[in-house]
Write a protein that holds these residues in place. Sequence first.
Motif, mmCIF file in Angstrom:
data_model
loop_
_atom_site.group_PDB
_atom_site.id
_atom_site.type_symbol
_atom_site.label_atom_id
_atom_site.label_comp_id
_atom_site.label_asym_id
_atom_site.label_seq_id
_atom_site.Cartn_x
_atom_site.Cartn_y
_atom_site.Cartn_z
ATOM 1 N N SER A 116 0.862 -1.291 0.004
ATOM 2 C CA SER A 116 -0.038 -0.228 -0.093
ATOM 3 C C SER A 116 1.024 1.186 0.087
ATOM 4 N N ALA A 117 0.729 2.243 -0.882
ATOM 5 C CA ALA A 117 1.434 3.286 -1.103
ATOM 6 C C ALA A 117 0.780 4.522 -1.500
ATOM 7 N N SER A 118 1.131 5.631 -1.205
ATOM 8 C CA SER A 118 0.586 6.892 -1.671
ATOM 9 C C SER A 118 1.213 7.270 -2.792
ATOM 10 N N ARG A 119 0.505 7.952 -3.865
ATOM 11 C CA ARG A 119 1.075 8.485 -5.142
ATOM 12 C C ARG A 119 2.033 9.733 -5.040
ATOM 13 N N VAL A 120 1.531 10.434 -3.788
ATOM 14 C CA VAL A 120 1.971 11.904 -3.795
ATOM 15 C C VAL A 120 2.328 12.202 -2.413
ATOM 16 N N GLY A 121 3.192 13.084 -2.083
ATOM 17 C CA GLY A 121 3.387 13.537 -0.639
ATOM 18 C C GLY A 121 4.850 12.742 -0.300
ATOM 19 N N TYR A 122 5.075 12.991 0.977
ATOM 20 C CA TYR A 122 6.138 12.496 1.570
ATOM 21 C C TYR A 122 5.741 11.459 2.736
ATOM 22 N N SER A 123 4.914 12.246 3.708
ATOM 23 C CA SER A 123 4.107 11.362 4.751
ATOM 24 C C SER A 123 2.815 11.054 4.376
ATOM 25 N N ASP A 124 2.526 9.860 5.239
ATOM 26 C CA ASP A 124 0.899 9.867 5.050
ATOM 27 C C ASP A 124 0.445 9.555 6.298
ATOM 28 N N PHE A 125 1.021 9.848 7.355
ATOM 29 C CA PHE A 125 0.314 9.966 8.830
ATOM 30 C C PHE A 125 0.064 8.428 9.043
ATOM 31 N N GLY A 126 0.512 7.416 8.502
ATOM 32 C CA GLY A 126 0.346 5.958 8.939
ATOM 33 C C GLY A 126 -1.034 5.400 8.230
ATOM 34 N N VAL A 127 -1.337 6.127 7.258
ATOM 35 C CA VAL A 127 -2.692 5.631 6.477
ATOM 36 C C VAL A 127 -2.644 4.425 5.988
ATOM 37 N N ASN A 128 -1.503 4.289 5.146
ATOM 38 C CA ASN A 128 -1.110 2.863 4.319
ATOM 39 C C ASN A 128 -1.034 1.752 5.334
ATOM 40 N N ARG A 129 -0.265 1.916 6.514
ATOM 41 C CA ARG A 129 -0.042 0.823 7.432
ATOM 42 C C ARG A 129 -1.260 0.425 7.998
ATOM 43 N N LYS A 130 -2.244 1.587 8.049
ATOM 44 C CA LYS A 130 -3.603 1.263 8.955
ATOM 45 C C LYS A 130 -4.311 0.432 7.965
ATOM 46 N N ARG A 131 -4.368 0.921 6.847
ATOM 47 C CA ARG A 131 -5.081 0.154 5.442
ATOM 48 C C ARG A 131 -4.832 -1.491 5.579
ATOM 49 N N VAL A 132 -3.571 -1.562 5.533
ATOM 50 C CA VAL A 132 -2.921 -3.075 5.229
ATOM 51 C C VAL A 132 -3.584 -3.727 6.552
ATOM 52 N N GLU A 133 -3.498 -3.099 7.672
ATOM 53 C CA GLU A 133 -3.926 -3.967 9.030
ATOM 54 C C GLU A 133 -5.296 -4.227 9.171
ATOM 55 N N THR A 134 -6.094 -3.086 8.706
ATOM 56 C CA THR A 134 -7.639 -3.349 8.461
ATOM 57 C C THR A 134 -7.830 -4.495 7.594
ATOM 58 N N PHE A 135 -7.275 -4.538 6.377
ATOM 59 C CA PHE A 135 -7.390 -5.641 5.499
ATOM 60 C C PHE A 135 -6.809 -6.743 6.335
ATOM 61 N N ARG A 136 -5.672 -6.969 7.027
ATOM 62 C CA ARG A 136 -5.462 -8.132 7.664
ATOM 63 C C ARG A 136 -6.335 -8.718 8.343
ATOM 64 N N ASN A 137 -6.836 -7.813 9.685
ATOM 65 C CA ASN A 137 -8.035 -8.188 10.510
ATOM 66 C C ASN A 137 -9.191 -8.620 10.003
ATOM 67 N N GLN A 138 -9.532 -8.007 8.925
ATOM 68 C CA GLN A 138 -10.890 -8.628 7.952
ATOM 69 C C GLN A 138 -10.800 -10.024 7.559
ATOM 70 N N LEU A 139 -9.431 -10.368 7.132
ATOM 71 C CA LEU A 139 -8.990 -11.662 6.434
ATOM 72 C C LEU A 139 -8.967 -12.660 7.627
ATOM 73 N N ILE A 140 -8.606 -12.170 8.710
ATOM 74 C CA ILE A 140 -8.372 -13.058 9.954
ATOM 75 C C ILE A 140 -9.991 -13.415 10.480
ATOM 76 N N LYS A 141 -10.696 -12.484 10.592
ATOM 77 C CA LYS A 141 -12.214 -12.663 10.832
ATOM 78 C C LYS A 141 -12.807 -13.755 10.045
ATOM 79 N N GLN A 142 -12.622 -13.737 8.746
ATOM 80 C CA GLN A 142 -13.204 -14.600 7.857
ATOM 81 C C GLN A 142 -12.400 -15.850 7.619
ATOM 82 N N GLU A 143 -11.284 -16.109 8.582
ATOM 83 C CA GLU A 143 -10.508 -17.168 8.487
ATOM 84 C C GLU A 143 -9.705 -17.684 7.086
ATOM 85 N N LEU A 144 -9.362 -16.431 6.545
ATOM 86 C CA LEU A 144 -8.749 -16.772 5.214
ATOM 87 C C LEU A 144 -7.109 -16.554 5.261
#
Length: 147
Positions: A116-144
């Motif tokens: 997960s990566a921002s197209r522009v800017g320098y910092s993303d204030f943790g948005v991409n890491r949070k997106r990946v971890e949200t994805f991970r948690n949803q996959l764990i909930k669905q036992e994938l």
Amino acid sequence: MLLRFTLLLLLLFFLTGCSDTKTTSWTRSINQLCENKPNCVSTIEKREQFSVEPFLLTTKGKHSWEEIKQVALQLPGAKIADQSDHYLHIEATSKVFRFIDDFEVEKKAELLQVRSASRVGYSDFGVNRKRVETFRNQLIKQELIKQ
């Protein structure tokens, strides 16, 4: 009247000059490491600042690519930009400023590679890491993927 027209042209020039014209050649494979800016995270990165833990598929997950895709599409602002049998490129658009981030998922044997990566800017204030971890948690909930 001429002054208004000139101001409008200058405003349009300014707005289009600030838009992102960078194009990336997507290869339907996650093979790109993060640049040296803190606005990207990936499972293939070795540098701690940019790395996230691997996604190890469960038996169910190995045979559930469509379910994995649906989980990714539930992420905020997500829409499919490109896909193949075992690759998904999503553009995630932020609500307020309409920034576009790239979110990629690729199934490789018993793993999901994620980036997960921002197209522009320098910092993303943790948005991409949070997106990946949200994805991970949803996959764990669905036992994938394994916890």
